[in-house]
Scaffold this motif. Structure first.
Motif, PDB file in Angstrom:
ATOM      1  N   SER A 102      -3.386  -2.664   6.824  1.00  0.00           N
ATOM      2  CA  SER A 102      -2.712  -1.921   7.889  1.00  0.00           C
ATOM      3  C   SER A 102      -1.858  -0.789   7.321  1.00  0.00           C
ATOM      4  N   ILE A 103      -1.181  -1.043   6.212  1.00  0.00           N
ATOM      5  CA  ILE A 103      -0.332  -0.015   5.606  1.00  0.00           C
ATOM      6  C   ILE A 103      -1.190   1.126   5.070  1.00  0.00           C
ATOM      7  N   MET A 104      -2.337   0.779   4.478  1.00  0.00           N
ATOM      8  CA  MET A 104      -3.217   1.826   3.941  1.00  0.00           C
ATOM      9  C   MET A 104      -3.763   2.709   5.048  1.00  0.00           C
ATOM     10  N   ILE A 112      -7.003   6.259  -1.464  1.00  0.00           N
ATOM     11  CA  ILE A 112      -5.697   6.766  -1.872  1.00  0.00           C
ATOM     12  C   ILE A 112      -5.691   6.902  -3.386  1.00  0.00           C
ATOM     13  N   LEU A 113      -5.428   8.104  -3.889  1.00  0.00           N
ATOM     14  CA  LEU A 113      -5.452   8.343  -5.320  1.00  0.00           C
ATOM     15  C   LEU A 113      -4.038   8.319  -5.882  1.00  0.00           C
ATOM     16  N   PHE A 114      -3.944   8.089  -7.202  1.00  0.00           N
ATOM     17  CA  PHE A 114      -2.652   8.077  -7.878  1.00  0.00           C
ATOM     18  C   PHE A 114      -2.075   9.482  -7.952  1.00  0.00           C
ATOM     19  N   SER A 115      -0.761   9.545  -7.986  1.00  0.00           N
ATOM     20  CA  SER A 115      -0.046  10.787  -8.238  1.00  0.00           C
ATOM     21  C   SER A 115       0.245  10.888  -9.732  1.00  0.00           C
ATOM     22  N   SER A 116       0.564  12.073 -10.204  1.00  0.00           N
ATOM     23  CA  SER A 116       0.916  12.235 -11.614  1.00  0.00           C
ATOM     24  C   SER A 116       2.363  11.838 -11.892  1.00  0.00           C
ATOM     25  N   ASP A 117       3.138  11.569 -10.847  1.00  0.00           N
ATOM     26  CA  ASP A 117       4.531  11.132 -10.982  1.00  0.00           C
ATOM     27  C   ASP A 117       4.561   9.604 -10.926  1.00  0.00           C
ATOM     28  N   VAL A 118       5.005   8.955 -12.004  1.00  0.00           N
ATOM     29  CA  VAL A 118       4.995   7.496 -12.072  1.00  0.00           C
ATOM     30  C   VAL A 118       5.917   6.871 -11.040  1.00  0.00           C
ATOM     31  N   HIS A 119       7.024   7.578 -10.697  1.00  0.00           N
ATOM     32  CA  HIS A 119       7.950   7.029  -9.709  1.00  0.00           C
ATOM     33  C   HIS A 119       7.330   7.044  -8.312  1.00  0.00           C
ATOM     34  N   LYS A 120       6.586   8.096  -7.986  1.00  0.00           N
ATOM     35  CA  LYS A 120       5.892   8.125  -6.698  1.00  0.00           C
ATOM     36  C   LYS A 120       4.844   7.023  -6.613  1.00  0.00           C
ATOM     37  N   ASN A 121       4.150   6.796  -7.724  1.00  0.00           N
ATOM     38  CA  ASN A 121       3.160   5.722  -7.737  1.00  0.00           C
ATOM     39  C   ASN A 121       3.816   4.359  -7.544  1.00  0.00           C
ATOM     40  N   GLU A 122       4.993   4.196  -8.139  1.00  0.00           N
ATOM     41  CA  GLU A 122       5.706   2.925  -7.976  1.00  0.00           C
ATOM     42  C   GLU A 122       6.121   2.719  -6.521  1.00  0.00           C
ATOM     43  N   GLN A 151       5.266  -0.152  -1.457  1.00  0.00           N
ATOM     44  CA  GLN A 151       5.027  -0.108  -0.027  1.00  0.00           C
ATOM     45  C   GLN A 151       3.766  -0.891   0.341  1.00  0.00           C
ATOM     46  N   LEU A 152       2.730  -0.744  -0.469  1.00  0.00           N
ATOM     47  CA  LEU A 152       1.480  -1.449  -0.192  1.00  0.00           C
ATOM     48  C   LEU A 152       1.623  -2.950  -0.386  1.00  0.00           C
ATOM     49  N   LEU A 153       2.335  -3.337  -1.431  1.00  0.00           N
ATOM     50  CA  LEU A 153       2.497  -4.753  -1.734  1.00  0.00           C
ATOM     51  C   LEU A 153       3.645  -5.387  -0.977  1.00  0.00           C
ATOM     52  N   ASP A 154       4.320  -4.594  -0.157  1.00  0.00           N
ATOM     53  CA  ASP A 154       5.353  -5.110   0.737  1.00  0.00           C
ATOM     54  C   ASP A 154       6.487  -5.806  -0.009  1.00  0.00           C
ATOM     55  N   SER A 155       6.779  -5.346  -1.238  1.00  0.00           N
ATOM     56  CA  SER A 155       7.886  -5.875  -2.040  1.00  0.00           C
ATOM     57  C   SER A 155       7.818  -7.393  -2.168  1.00  0.00           C
ATOM     58  N   GLU A 174      -5.971   2.211  -4.064  1.00  0.00           N
ATOM     59  CA  GLU A 174      -6.399   1.078  -3.235  1.00  0.00           C
ATOM     60  C   GLU A 174      -7.154   0.042  -4.061  1.00  0.00           C
ATOM     61  N   LYS A 175      -8.094   0.499  -4.900  1.00  0.00           N
ATOM     62  CA  LYS A 175      -8.838  -0.431  -5.743  1.00  0.00           C
ATOM     63  C   LYS A 175      -7.913  -1.115  -6.745  1.00  0.00           C
ATOM     64  N   SER A 176      -6.941  -0.386  -7.242  1.00  0.00           N
ATOM     65  CA  SER A 176      -6.020  -0.961  -8.219  1.00  0.00           C
ATOM     66  C   SER A 176      -5.201  -2.094  -7.622  1.00  0.00           C
ATOM     67  N   VAL A 177      -4.805  -1.939  -6.361  1.00  0.00           N
ATOM     68  CA  VAL A 177      -4.026  -2.990  -5.700  1.00  0.00           C
ATOM     69  C   VAL A 177      -4.813  -4.289  -5.654  1.00  0.00           C
ATOM     70  N   TYR A 178      -6.087  -4.211  -5.262  1.00  0.00           N
ATOM     71  CA  TYR A 178      -6.902  -5.422  -5.190  1.00  0.00           C
ATOM     72  C   TYR A 178      -7.133  -6.024  -6.573  1.00  0.00           C
TER      73      TYR A 178
END
Length: 521
Positions: free
Chosen positions: A8-10, A29-39, A44-48, A123-127
């Protein structure tokens, strides 16, 4: 529920206009070059979730610069020592000798983990993280490294409880697909042994692995299995039994047309015949197709013994199957409808045993069948020590007390007991024999011997009409393949089995090309 939240979040994130066109490429959803944005995106995806660990660290560089890095892991699913010794220490203890823009390549070379791959899809990385992989992100790079270092506990390899062997291998499948695949690979170390894995279950993401020997198995059969598996769209897959019921030819038949085994030696032997093995991650039982009726009276141990005793045991198993399903029906048909079938010396003891029984014979047998089913089910579900005692002592005490109280006749207990003991010889279809026993008993109770014969003819007709992925279930008897009779109800010497079974489609007909000459003085 975590997968539901991620989905749902994706969907919301993909609809958000703040995302760039590149990040929404191919609906991913692709990664950003900023590690903090990726975090932030990952949190957000993993719902903390509390079991998700985000570990920030610094990688020193030779020119005095530092590189921010982030590790994302699931607590309890990774090998912490492997990550600490093979990832963190090599990257933080010594400075990284790298030019601008080559840091990711140098990091990958310094990490001492074999299975490492790049991934730019968030998205693939999360799974993959939720499957037990570790994600490593570097600041300034829009792709990360997925490290395979699982650390969750798996059951030790042990002999299957339901299919023991006196002579032969004593290892069995466990709940880990990689381990089960390795057990098969050890027995068939040939490049033709192929494994293909697909994921089934929108939330469970269960790995279903298809194994086959490429040079032997029929390509059409392999493709048919793949198509059926890919057509399964469900929320979750918990065990191999669900896969079996989803893909079999006759889902409403009483007979299973897909075989199962916990023995790697049996699975490897079936693979060499041209069968296809289906391994479900999280289940110690593997499936194989096609499966014929004769598989239920065969054992992998038959090929370790001399052909004479193996043939005798197979005939005994087949006779036990017939006795198990038909003996109560024959008994009630003889007593109620066809007394002329009973020898004169046996009539008087049977009548005397039933004089004090207040119930009709049909009700008497029905009560005993239900009692034995209850005792058997209780013995299976209870702990092993208690279950074994209950199965033996419970049945003896109940039977003896029932006869002493005059509720059940002794001949009825003998008949039902023999029927159930015979079913233990053919454990692969013990559930089928229980239902067939009841069905044939009902037919005999209503119509006597004629009802029993008609019911058995109907059963045989049904069995002949069954198929296992298009292969006749009753082969090699229907259709008739005389060549395969060498390994059916009897087993002829192994040196006579130069050809693979004609009942099973395969590409390599000959399996024995030459043998030493024996018998010379």
């Amino acid at each position: 529920m975590r997968y539901l939240k991620i989905k749902s979040i994706m969907q919301k994130m993909k609809q958000n206009t703040k995302w760039t066109q590149e990040e929404q490429f191919n609906n991913s959803i692709l990664f950003s070059s900023d590690v903090h944005k990726n975090e932030e995106k990952l949190k957000q995806l993993l719902d903390s979730s509390d079991d998700i660990i985000f570990h920030d660290f610094i990688i020193p560089l030779h020119d005095g610069r530092t590189l921010k890095a982030l590790l994302v892991i699931v607590d309890g699913l990774i090998d912490e020592d492997a990550i600490r010794n093979n990832v963190l220490e090599p990257l933080t203890k010594e400075s990284l000798d790298s030019t601008m823009g080559e840091e990711l390549k140098q990091v990958k070379e310094r990490i001492s983990i074999f299975n490492t791959k790049k991934e730019n899809n968030l998205e693939k990385s999360v799974y993959q993280i939720l499957k037990g992989n570790t994600l490593l992100l570097l600041d300034g790079y829009s792709e990360g490294l997925l490290l395979n270092a699982p650390g969750y506990e798996v059951r030790a390899i042990s002999e299957p409880q339901s299919d023991r062997a006196v002579r032969g291998a004593h290892d069995g499948f466990i709940e880990s697909s990689p381990t089960n695949i390795a057990l098969l690979r050890r027995r068939i170390p040939h490049p033709s042994l192929q494994f293909e894995t697909i994921k089934i279950g929108e939330y469970s993401q269960t790995d279903i692995t298809i194994g086959y020997v490429k040079d032997i198995a029929d390509p059409k059969l392999i493709e048919r299995i793949k198509q059926r598996l890919e057509q399964i769209k469900v929320d979750e897959i918990n065990n191999s039994g669900e896969i079996e019921q989803f893909i079999e030819d006759h889902p409403f038949s009483i007979f299973p047309t897909i075989g199962n085994t916990e023995r790697p030696d049996k699975a490897s032997a079936l693979l060499m015949e041209g069968r296809i093995v289906i391994i479900v991650n999280g289940d110690s039982v593997s499936l194989f197709v096609p499966s014929l009726f004769l598989e239920n009276i065969k054992s992998i141990e038959d090929y370790s013994s001399r052909p004479y005793y193996s043939s005798f045991i197979r005939m005994l198993r087949f006779v036990s199957f017939v006795i198990s399903i038909s003996l109560p029906g024959i008994y009630i048909a003889a007593i109620n409808f066809h007394k002329v079938m009973i020898p004169s010396d046996m009539i008087v003891p049977i009548i005397q045993a039933r004089e004090t029984v207040p119930f009709p014979l049909a009700m008497e047998i029905a009560m005993m069948i239900l009692m034995f089913e209850v005792v058997r089910e209780a013995g299976v579900r209870l702990p092993q020590q208690i279950g074994s005692a209950l199965s033996i002592v419970g049945a003896l005490i109940l039977g003896q007390v029932s006869v002493s109280a005059g509720l059940v006749g002794a001949p009825t207990i003998i008949v039902v007991s023999i029927s159930y003991i015979a079913a233990f010889v053919i454990t692969p279809i013990a559930d089928v024999t229980a239902l067939l026993r009841i069905g044939l008993f009902i037919a005999s109770s209503l119509f006597g011997g004629y009802g029993l014969i008609v019911a058995m003819l109907g059963l045989l007709t049904h069995m002949i009409s069954l198929t296992s992925f298009g292969i006749p279930f009753m082969a090699p008897f229907a259709p008739f393949y005389f060549q395969d009779w060498k390994d059916s109800l009897i087993r002829l010497p192994l040196r006579w089995k130069k050809q693979r079974p004609k009942s099973i489609p395969n590409q390599r007909k000959t399996r024995i090309r030459s043998l030493p000459k024996t018998g010379d003085k």
